[in-house]
Motif scaffolding. Structure first.
Motif, PDB file in Angstrom:
ATOM      1  N   SER A  76       0.830  -1.200   0.000  1.00  8.78           N
ATOM      2  CA  SER A  76       0.000   0.000   0.000  1.00  8.78           C
ATOM      3  C   SER A  76       0.860   1.243   0.000  1.00  8.78           C
ATOM      4  O   SER A  76       2.037   1.202   0.341  1.00  8.78           O
ATOM      5  CB  SER A  76      -0.920   0.010   1.212  1.00  8.78           C
ATOM      6  OG  SER A  76      -0.157   0.228   2.370  1.00  8.78           O
ATOM      7  N   GLY A  77       0.255   2.341  -0.363  1.00  8.74           N
ATOM      8  CA  GLY A  77       0.974   3.603  -0.353  1.00  8.74           C
ATOM      9  C   GLY A  77       1.753   3.812  -1.627  1.00  8.74           C
ATOM     10  O   GLY A  77       1.952   2.888  -2.410  1.00  8.74           O
TER      11      GLY A  77
ATOM     12  N   ASP B  19      -7.338  -2.987   2.486  1.00  4.12           N
ATOM     13  CA  ASP B  19      -7.095  -3.114   3.923  1.00  4.12           C
ATOM     14  C   ASP B  19      -5.964  -4.101   4.201  1.00  4.12           C
ATOM     15  O   ASP B  19      -5.100  -3.856   5.050  1.00  4.12           O
ATOM     16  CB  ASP B  19      -8.368  -3.599   4.639  1.00  4.12           C
ATOM     17  CG  ASP B  19      -9.425  -2.507   4.719  1.00  4.12           C
ATOM     18  OD1 ASP B  19      -9.084  -1.329   4.470  1.00  4.12           O
ATOM     19  OD2 ASP B  19     -10.591  -2.840   5.012  1.00  4.12           O
ATOM     20  N   LYS B  22      -2.677  -2.627   3.468  1.00  7.69           N
ATOM     21  CA  LYS B  22      -2.282  -1.598   4.431  1.00  7.69           C
ATOM     22  C   LYS B  22      -1.702  -2.211   5.699  1.00  7.69           C
ATOM     23  O   LYS B  22      -0.806  -1.639   6.313  1.00  7.69           O
ATOM     24  CB  LYS B  22      -3.472  -0.698   4.776  1.00  7.69           C
ATOM     25  CG  LYS B  22      -3.651   0.436   3.771  1.00  7.69           C
ATOM     26  CD  LYS B  22      -4.655   1.461   4.257  1.00  7.69           C
ATOM     27  CE  LYS B  22      -6.065   0.873   4.279  1.00  7.69           C
ATOM     28  NZ  LYS B  22      -7.089   1.903   4.555  1.00  7.69           N
ATOM     29  N   ARG B  23      -2.229  -3.374   6.085  1.00  4.02           N
ATOM     30  CA  ARG B  23      -1.766  -3.915   7.366  1.00  4.02           C
ATOM     31  C   ARG B  23      -0.629  -4.931   7.252  1.00  4.02           C
ATOM     32  O   ARG B  23       0.052  -5.218   8.231  1.00  4.02           O
ATOM     33  CB  ARG B  23      -2.940  -4.529   8.142  1.00  4.02           C
ATOM     34  CG  ARG B  23      -3.478  -5.813   7.583  1.00  4.02           C
ATOM     35  CD  ARG B  23      -4.527  -6.439   8.489  1.00  4.02           C
ATOM     36  NE  ARG B  23      -4.918  -7.743   7.977  1.00  4.02           N
ATOM     37  CZ  ARG B  23      -5.922  -7.938   7.139  1.00  4.02           C
ATOM     38  NH1 ARG B  23      -6.674  -6.932   6.728  1.00  4.02           N
ATOM     39  NH2 ARG B  23      -6.197  -9.166   6.711  1.00  4.02           N
ATOM     40  N   ILE B  62      -1.931   2.024  -4.081  1.00  5.57           N
ATOM     41  CA  ILE B  62      -0.912   1.004  -3.836  1.00  5.57           C
ATOM     42  C   ILE B  62       0.157   1.140  -4.915  1.00  5.57           C
ATOM     43  O   ILE B  62      -0.035   1.875  -5.888  1.00  5.57           O
ATOM     44  CB  ILE B  62      -1.483  -0.433  -3.885  1.00  5.57           C
ATOM     45  CG1 ILE B  62      -1.941  -0.778  -5.298  1.00  5.57           C
ATOM     46  CG2 ILE B  62      -2.608  -0.586  -2.892  1.00  5.57           C
ATOM     47  CD1 ILE B  62      -2.295  -2.234  -5.485  1.00  5.57           C
TER      48      ILE B  62
END
Lengths: 134, 134
Positions: A76-77, B19, B22-23, B62
């Motif tokens: 992500s990001g 999600d 992200k984690r 992403i």
DNA sequence: CTACCTGCAAACTTTTTGCAGCCCA
DNA sequence: TGGGCTGCAAAAAGTTTGCAGGTAG
């Protein structure tokens, strides 16, 4: 996979592939190399092309530019950091790297390019694998 | 291919994928993402995963790390220069870049890595394609 | 309601591999 | 002469796509 201990012969096919890569400026794909080789050696096969490209790369005579999909990893990001890939355990580590915007600007100007993103990857052995492999 | 003008919906599948990315810290492959999603949503398909990864990347939420084979290009010699790939015409240009050995040493030391090679690629528009695409 | 999105499965693309015979050293 | 190397073809691996029905807005 492991050509380290193996003696390597000098075949006509391998020489032709290497000669082609030395004289071309186009950074061909495996497909393009295969098509060119067929002109010079109509019976050559795709398997031979791939096998020789691997060998030439292991010998350090050619190198590869990995620029597009497959064996892609996601996160992500936006990518504001670089990565390290361990050749043994395949783990990917994030690296905090001084940003490359200076370099990027310099290159944009010099080559008149419009650069939208970059990808910087280092390959080698991670700390854990260094212990295992001597 | 071109999602620029398209409105984009917020679906459960897409949210779950985002999600997860992200984690997690593991930089998963598409396959690994698919397996994880199946735990949370057993009926999800591979097509959905790939389509959503594309969309999320286009949205800039992403990013991808291209680190291994396919769509590889070859050239002779060892890689002591970097490359530029034009997103439109797919041409690859060699770039003379100040060498990165300084950066490489710095990173090796900081992260205790044994770095054997690197791959630096810039993506964007080449001069010719800049004219065509406004 | 509309049209984007989904699951499914088939199709595609690219690379790898098994095998029998070939040929370099 | 031996064992790496070759051509061939099939398989594998990874990604894309068409379609009919589902669903967000």
């Amino acid at each position: 996979m492991d050509n380290n201990a193996m003696p390597i012969r000098n075949t006509n096919q391998r020489q032709l592939i290497f000669d082609y890569l030395k004289r071309t400026l186009t950074h061909p794909t495996a497909e393009q190399i295969f098509q060119q080789m067929r002109k010079e050696l109509p019976s050559i096969s795709f398997g031979t092309v791939y096998r020789n490209l691997d060998i030439l790369e292991k010998q350090g005579l050619i190198s590869t530019i990995i620029y597009s999909k497959e064996h892609v990893r996601y996160h992500s990001g936006t990518m504001n950091h670089s990565h390290f890939v361990c050749s043994v355990c395949d783990r990917i580590e994030d690296l905090e790297v001084d940003d490359l915007s200076e370099l990027k600007n310099q290159i944009s100007r010099r080559y008149k390019l419009k650069i939208s993103k970059h990808n910087l990857i280092f390959y080698g052995l991670c700390p854990a694998c260094q212990k295992v492999y001597k």
